[in-house]
Design a protein around this motif. Structure first.
Motif, PDB file in Angstrom:
ATOM      1  N   ASP A  71       0.849  -1.187   0.000  1.00 51.45           N
ATOM      2  CA  ASP A  71       0.000   0.000   0.000  1.00 51.45           C
ATOM      3  C   ASP A  71       0.891   1.245   0.000  1.00 51.45           C
ATOM      4  OD1 ASP A  71       0.943   0.166   2.657  1.00 51.45           O
ATOM      5  OD2 ASP A  71      -0.847  -0.812   3.462  1.00 51.45           O
ATOM      6  N   GLY A 116      -4.149   3.105  -0.312  1.00 52.25           N
ATOM      7  CA  GLY A 116      -5.572   2.916  -0.084  1.00 52.25           C
ATOM      8  C   GLY A 116      -6.053   1.496  -0.269  1.00 52.25           C
ATOM      9  N   THR A 117      -5.173   0.605  -0.725  1.00 53.54           N
ATOM     10  CA  THR A 117      -5.586  -0.780  -0.942  1.00 53.54           C
ATOM     11  C   THR A 117      -5.059  -1.682   0.158  1.00 53.54           C
ATOM     12  OG1 THR A 117      -3.666  -1.282  -2.338  1.00 53.54           O
ATOM     13  CG2 THR A 117      -5.623  -0.422  -3.444  1.00 53.54           C
ATOM     14  N   SER A 170      -9.408  -3.876   1.299  1.00 48.27           N
ATOM     15  CA  SER A 170      -9.661  -2.509   0.846  1.00 48.27           C
ATOM     16  C   SER A 170      -9.236  -2.302  -0.602  1.00 48.27           C
ATOM     17  CB  SER A 170      -8.900  -1.508   1.727  1.00 48.27           C
ATOM     18  OG  SER A 170      -9.306  -1.608   3.072  1.00 48.27           O
ATOM     19  N   ASN A 183      -9.179   0.869  -3.933  1.00 47.76           N
ATOM     20  CA  ASN A 183      -9.052   2.306  -4.108  1.00 47.76           C
ATOM     21  C   ASN A 183      -9.380   2.659  -5.546  1.00 47.76           C
ATOM     22  OD1 ASN A 183      -8.400   4.998  -4.193  1.00 47.76           O
ATOM     23  ND2 ASN A 183      -6.336   4.769  -3.393  1.00 47.76           N
ATOM     24  N   ASN A 236      -8.659  -4.531  -4.326  1.00 50.89           N
ATOM     25  CA  ASN A 236      -7.827  -5.031  -3.243  1.00 50.89           C
ATOM     26  C   ASN A 236      -6.799  -6.006  -3.828  1.00 50.89           C
ATOM     27  OD1 ASN A 236      -8.964  -7.728  -3.373  1.00 50.89           O
ATOM     28  ND2 ASN A 236     -10.728  -6.973  -2.234  1.00 50.89           N
ATOM     29  N   ASN A 281      -5.021  -0.247   5.712  1.00 46.74           N
ATOM     30  CA  ASN A 281      -6.311   0.212   5.194  1.00 46.74           C
ATOM     31  C   ASN A 281      -7.440  -0.727   5.578  1.00 46.74           C
ATOM     32  OD1 ASN A 281      -5.438   2.614   3.656  1.00 46.74           O
ATOM     33  ND2 ASN A 281      -4.233   1.112   2.528  1.00 46.74           N
ATOM     34  N   GLN A 305      -4.306   7.182   4.204  1.00 45.15           N
ATOM     35  CA  GLN A 305      -4.388   5.862   3.603  1.00 45.15           C
ATOM     36  C   GLN A 305      -3.015   5.247   3.584  1.00 45.15           C
ATOM     37  OE1 GLN A 305      -5.994   6.634  -0.286  1.00 45.15           O
ATOM     38  NE2 GLN A 305      -8.065   6.132   0.360  1.00 45.15           N
ATOM     39  N   ASP A 306      -2.983   3.924   3.814  1.00 43.78           N
ATOM     40  CA  ASP A 306      -1.721   3.202   3.698  1.00 43.78           C
ATOM     41  C   ASP A 306      -1.554   2.744   2.258  1.00 43.78           C
ATOM     42  OD1 ASP A 306      -0.614   3.209   6.288  1.00 43.78           O
ATOM     43  OD2 ASP A 306      -2.102   1.781   6.947  1.00 43.78           O
TER      44      ASP A 306
END
Length: 293
Positions: free
Chosen positions: A93, A121-122, A126, A128, A133, A160, A292-293
């Protein structure tokens, strides 16, 4: 005056930072497919890849680094990566995404060229925007995976998923699917995992620390080496180097890179070059910003 262990570590960190900066000219990334063949902007990349794969059959020299080839086993486009046998495929991420992301720095310092697939963000659950993901991105072809056999695969993340309230069951299920798919595609490549950067259970690590421990359990169930980072911010006094609530400033990324390199070497995951191979170092792309990571 003798230097303390901490001073020695930060001196080593500065040296690693210089080496990482030199490596930027060789950066590699598979974060999504370009819209056109870089050598011919009017030509769709699928056509270029098909031509490249045909050229490989009739003339192996026609396929060069940066080419896209079609993998007949799965019907996916893949990237021709220079010296893939010295390369680590890093999935992650926004902790990994920046040019000087600490997972990249640690892996580069451990002797690898770094090829990154992922996006801020993924995570395991998760997504994005158009990038799914981890398992969805891999299966749908959101990433351009490297062709051939990388030296190592490293999966980093979980932040995330912690922020998005993904359940243990969801994270575990998708992590299991990702590991299985990567093993099928790269059966000869060893794999490792890096957990979720946090403050630790006793210092407000919360769900991030929990996800780190969960991923450690998943890794153990598959006999994969695991680097737990769920308390590193407090264990090593690095909370002061946070740029926001979850991301490090440049100095913090350098320090974490040094720590990760040491842990990789402790686990025997550093690349051991043969007599005709010298260590390579590379990293690539950008950060997606705070939150967000």
């Amino acid at each position: 005056m003798r230097k303390s262990p901490a001073a020695k570590a930060w001196t080593r960190c500065a040296v690693s930072g210089i080496a990482a900066a030199v490596a930027l000219s060789a950066s590699l990334s598979g974060c999504g497919l370009p819209a056109a063949d870089p050598g011919n902007p009017g030509r769709p990349v699928a056509a270029a890849a098909a031509a490249g794969s045909q050229g490989a059959a009739g003339n192996p020299a026609a396929v060069t680094a940066g080419s896209r080839v079609l993998n007949p086993a799965n019907g996916r486009l893949e990237a021709v990566v220079p010296e893939v046998s010295r390369t680590v495929l890093l999935i992650g991420d926004s902790q990994s995404e920046p040019v000087d992301g600490w997972p990249r720095l640690g892996l580069a310092a451990a002797g690898y060229n770094v090829y990154f697939c992922g996006r801020g963000g993924t995570g395991f659950v998760s997504s994005n925007g158009a990038t799914g993901n981890y398992i969805d991105a891999l299966l749908r072809g959101d990433w351009l995976l490297p062709s051939g056999t990388p030296a190592l695969i490293v999966i980093q993340g979980g932040g995330n998923d912690a922020a998005g309230a993904a359940s243990d069951r969801q994270i575990t299920a998708n992590a299991e699917r990702l590991i299985a798919e990567l093993r099928e595609r790269y059966p000869s490549t060893p794999m490792a995992m890096i957990g979720t950067l946090a403050r630790g259970e006793a210092h407000g690590g919360g769900r991030r620390t929990e996800v780190d421990a969960l991923l450690g359990s998943v890794a153990a169930s598959h006999a994969l080496p695991f680097v737990s980072v769920g308390d590193w911010l407090t264990r090593y006094g690095l909370a002061k180097d946070l740029a926001d609530t979850v991301h490090m400033n440049p100095a913090g990324r350098q320090k974490l890179g040094v720590l990760l390199e040491g842990r990789l070497r402790d686990l025997g995951l550093d690349r051991k070059p043969t007599a005709d191979q010298q260590p390579l170092r590379a990293s690539g792309t950008r950060d997606d910003g705070p939150g967000q990571d």
